[in-house]
Design an enzyme around this catalytic site. Structure first.
Site, PDB file in Angstrom:
ATOM      1  N   CYS A 137      -8.189  -0.253 -10.254  1.00 41.51           N
ATOM      2  CA  CYS A 137      -8.656   0.962 -10.989  1.00 41.51           C
ATOM      3  C   CYS A 137      -9.360   0.898 -12.203  1.00 41.51           C
ATOM      4  O   CYS A 137      -9.783   1.841 -12.749  1.00 41.51           O
ATOM      5  CB  CYS A 137      -7.398   2.111 -11.181  1.00 41.51           C
ATOM      6  SG  CYS A 137      -6.353   1.545 -12.410  1.00 41.51           S
ATOM      7  N   CYS A 146      -2.515  -5.555 -12.880  1.00 43.08           N
ATOM      8  CA  CYS A 146      -1.910  -4.338 -12.923  1.00 43.08           C
ATOM      9  C   CYS A 146      -0.928  -4.042 -13.791  1.00 43.08           C
ATOM     10  O   CYS A 146      -0.008  -4.824 -13.895  1.00 43.08           O
ATOM     11  CB  CYS A 146      -1.635  -3.841 -11.449  1.00 43.08           C
ATOM     12  SG  CYS A 146      -0.830  -2.167 -11.106  1.00 43.08           S
ATOM     13  N   CYS A 189      -5.384  -5.283 -10.656  1.00 44.34           N
ATOM     14  CA  CYS A 189      -5.858  -3.912 -10.731  1.00 44.34           C
ATOM     15  C   CYS A 189      -7.009  -3.785 -10.179  1.00 44.34           C
ATOM     16  O   CYS A 189      -8.167  -4.779  -9.975  1.00 44.34           O
ATOM     17  CB  CYS A 189      -6.054  -3.805 -12.375  1.00 44.34           C
ATOM     18  SG  CYS A 189      -6.826  -2.161 -12.944  1.00 44.34           S
ATOM     19  N   HIS A 211      -2.608   2.790 -12.524  1.00 45.87           N
ATOM     20  CA  HIS A 211      -3.367   3.647 -11.697  1.00 45.87           C
ATOM     21  C   HIS A 211      -2.415   4.970 -11.197  1.00 45.87           C
ATOM     22  O   HIS A 211      -2.939   6.030 -10.754  1.00 45.87           O
ATOM     23  CB  HIS A 211      -3.359   2.894 -10.289  1.00 45.87           C
ATOM     24  CG  HIS A 211      -2.065   2.240  -9.867  1.00 45.87           C
ATOM     25  ND1 HIS A 211      -1.531   1.162 -10.130  1.00 45.87           N
ATOM     26  CD2 HIS A 211      -1.170   2.839  -8.907  1.00 45.87           C
ATOM     27  CE1 HIS A 211      -0.297   0.950  -9.850  1.00 45.87           C
ATOM     28  NE2 HIS A 211      -0.266   1.894  -9.005  1.00 45.87           N
ATOM     29  N   LYS A 217      -1.977   6.196  -1.386  1.00 42.06           N
ATOM     30  CA  LYS A 217      -2.315   5.195  -2.538  1.00 42.06           C
ATOM     31  C   LYS A 217      -2.817   4.138  -1.558  1.00 42.06           C
ATOM     32  O   LYS A 217      -2.309   3.302  -0.570  1.00 42.06           O
ATOM     33  CB  LYS A 217      -1.234   4.807  -3.300  1.00 42.06           C
ATOM     34  CG  LYS A 217      -1.582   3.535  -4.046  1.00 42.06           C
ATOM     35  CD  LYS A 217      -0.159   3.305  -5.116  1.00 42.06           C
ATOM     36  CE  LYS A 217       0.864   2.895  -4.404  1.00 42.06           C
ATOM     37  NZ  LYS A 217       2.044   2.555  -5.343  1.00 42.06           N
TER      38      LYS A 217
HETATM   39 FE1  FES Z   1      -5.019  -0.629 -11.968  1.00 42.41          FE
HETATM   40 FE2  FES Z   1      -2.495  -0.803 -11.203  1.00 42.41          FE
HETATM   41  S1  FES Z   1      -4.538  -0.813  -9.948  1.00 42.41           S
HETATM   42  S2  FES Z   1      -3.360  -0.528 -13.293  1.00 42.41           S
END
Ligand code: FES
Length: 75
Positions: free
Chosen positions: A43, A52, A41, A56, A23
């Site tokens: 992702c 976040c 976040c 992810h 990760k």
């Molecule tokens: Fe997107 Fe954790 S990096 S929810």
């Protein structure tokens, strides 16, 4: 009112950055933060974006990707 269906094909977001790691998590030290740790976040799947919410993990399991949050830590 009919809902519009959008088909999204699961695929990796990260094509080549630190692919040898499970990760990818980066940290930035800043002097003024209200909380000791804030995760942002990267992702694009968080329900509380730009923060976040752990989404992810599901994305990584489904796609074999290795994305993770940007962590801001209070000094
Ligand atoms: Fe997107 Fe954790 S990096 S929810």
């Amino acid at each position: 009112k009919p809902r519009r269906m959008v088909m999204v094909r699961a695929q990796a977001i990260n094509p080549d950055i630190k692919k040898d790691e499970a990760k990818v998590v980066d940290s930035v030290l800043v002097t003024e933060l209200s909380k000791p740790l804030t995760a942002y976040c990267r992702c694009w799947r968080s329900g509380i974006f730009p923060l976040c919410d752990g989404s992810h993990v599901k994305h990584n399991k489904e796609t074999g990707d290795n994305v993770g949050p940007l962590l801001l830590k209070k000094q």
